[in-house]
Design a protein around this motif. Structure first.
Motif, PDB file in Angstrom:
ATOM      1  N   THR A   1       0.712   6.469   1.817  1.00  0.00           N
ATOM      2  CA  THR A   1      -0.202   5.521   1.281  1.00  0.00           C
ATOM      3  C   THR A   1      -1.362   6.100  -0.399  1.00  0.00           C
TER       4      THR A   1
ATOM      5  N   VAL B   1       0.951  -0.815  -0.749  1.00  0.00           N
ATOM      6  CA  VAL B   1       0.247  -0.009  -0.026  1.00  0.00           C
ATOM      7  C   VAL B   1       0.978   1.247   0.112  1.00  0.00           C
ATOM      8  N   LYS B   2       2.434   1.375   0.258  1.00  0.00           N
ATOM      9  CA  LYS B   2       2.703   1.530   0.448  1.00  0.00           C
ATOM     10  C   LYS B   2       4.810   1.374  -0.045  1.00  0.00           C
TER      11      LYS B   2
END
Length: 314
Positions: free
Chosen positions: A282, A259-260
C-alpha cells in the motif's frame, strides 16, 4: 290649315323647346363641373406645394445614411444587438479560459451579460478533492501527484512521506514536510545514512516524529546507498520496475482506484528483500502515485491529460 296640321306643328315646337332646354341645362352643368374641378385641382396643388415647402428645400439632396445610421433606426438597433452578442461571447470565452482575455475588460461595458459566471469556476479534480480539502493537499494534487519524478533526493523524500502517512493522512504529513526536510538534511541519502543514535533521538524530540520512523528513514538511506552502487541511482532502480515508462490508468470513479496493485506488490517484495522499511504494497503504491510511476488521476480530472503528456514526453 287643317286642325290636325296645327296640332302637329304645336307638338313639334314643344319637343324642340324641351330639347333646347335640356341642352342648355346640360351645358350649364358641365360648366359648373369644370369650374369645380379646376378649383379643386388648384386647391390640391396648393396644398401639395405648401407641404413640400415645409419639409423640402429646392436643390437639396438627402442621402440614405440618414435612414440607416440614425439613432433608433432598424439598422442601428441591429448593430447594438450584434455588439451585445459579441461582447457576451468574449465574456464566456474569457470565463472558460480559452483566451487571454479577462473579465475585467468588460467591467466598463454597457452590455449586461445575460449569463452570470459560474459560482464554481475551479476545474474538476479527482473525487477525493472536496470543497473542504486543505489548500496544501489541493496544491499537492494539482502540482505534484502523478507527475513523473527522476531526481534521487525527491524520490527519497516521497518514499519517506508515503511511509510517514501510514496511520495518519496526507494533509497532516504534508504540513510537516518542511520539518522532514530540515530533520533529514534535505533527503541527501549520504548525509542521512550518517545520523547517529543520539541525533535520531534529538530529531524525534524536536520534530515530534516517532522514533521508529526516524530509525526507519535512516536505515532506508543506507539501503539507497547500496542501490546506487548496484544500479547507479535510485531513479534507475525504481523506474526499472515499470520499464522506465509511467503507467497511465483510466479510472472514471474514485472508488475504482486501488490501494495496491500487482506491480506495487512486486516492488514492495523486492525492497523488503533488500532491507527497506515501511515499504508495504500500500505504501509503495502511494509512492508510485506521488512519484508519477502511475497516473491515477481520474479521466474526469483536469490533471489526467497533462500528466499523461508529461509521461509520454519526459
Amino acid at each position: 290649315m287643317s286642325r290636325m296640321e296645327t296640332m302637329g306643328l304645336a307638338k313639334s315646337e314643344t319637343l324642340q323647346s324641351s330639347s333646347c332646354n335640356r341642352l342648355i341645362g346640360r351645358s350649364e352643368s358641365l360648366k359648373r363641373d369644370s369650374v369645380m374641378s379646376n378649383g379643386g385641382s388648384a386647391k390640391v396643388k396648393g396644398t401639395l406645394e405648401r407641404k413640400k415647402s415645409k419639409s423640402f428645400k429646392e436643390g437639396e439632396s438627402y442621402s440614405s445614411w440618414l435612414i440607416t445610421e440614425a439613432p433608433g433606426s432598424i439598422a442601428a438597433v441591429r448593430r447594438e444587438q450584434v455588439a451585445a452578442q459579441q461582447a457576451l461571447r468574449k465574456l464566456k470565452i474569457a470565463h472558460y479560459g480559452r483566451s487571454k482575455s479577462t473579465l475585467t475588460n468588460f467591467t466598463s461595458s454597457k452590455v449586461v451579460p445575460l449569463v452570470h459566471p459560474s459560482p464554481h469556476p475551479h476545474p474538476q479534480r479527482c473525487s477525493f478533492i472536496t470543497p473542504t480539502s486543505d489548500p496544501i493537499y489541493v496544491a499537492y494534487h494539482d502540482e505534484e501527484w502523478g507527475v513523473p519524478v527522476h531526481d534521487d533526493k525527491t524520490l527519497f523524500e516521497l518514499l519517506t512521506l508515503s511511509g510517514a502517512q501510514v496511520g495518519s493522512d496526507w494533509t497532516s504529513t504534508l504540513r510537516k514536510r518542511h520539518d522532514f526536510r530540515k530533520a533529514f538534511m534535505e533527503f541527501e541519502a549520504e548525509a542521512v545514512a550518517k545520523i547517529s543514535e543520539k541525533e535520531m533521538n534529538e530529531i524525534s524530540t524536536e520534530y515530534k516524529i516517532e522514533m521508529s520512523k526516524v530509525r526507519g528513514i535512516v536505515e532506508n538511506a543506507t539501503k539507497i546507498l547500496e542501490i546506487k552502487k548496484n544500479f547507479e541511482s535510485l531513479e534507475k532502480y525504481i523506474w526499472g520496475f515499470v520499464n522506465h515508462k509511467p503507467i497511465s490508468t483510466n479510472y472514471k470513479f474514485g472508488h475504482k482506484i486501488p490501494v495496491k496493485t500487482s506491480k506495487s506488490e512486486s516492488i514492495s517484495k523486492d525492497m523488503v528483500r533488500r532491507g527497506f522499511r515501511y515499504v508495504g504494497p500500500t505504501v509503495v503504491h502511494s509512492f508510485m502515485q506521488a512519484a508519477g510511476l502511475t497516473n491515477d488521476h481520474l479521466l474526469t480530472c483536469y490533471r489526467h491529460i497533462p500528466c499523461t503528456l508529461v509521461s509520454t514526453n519526459p
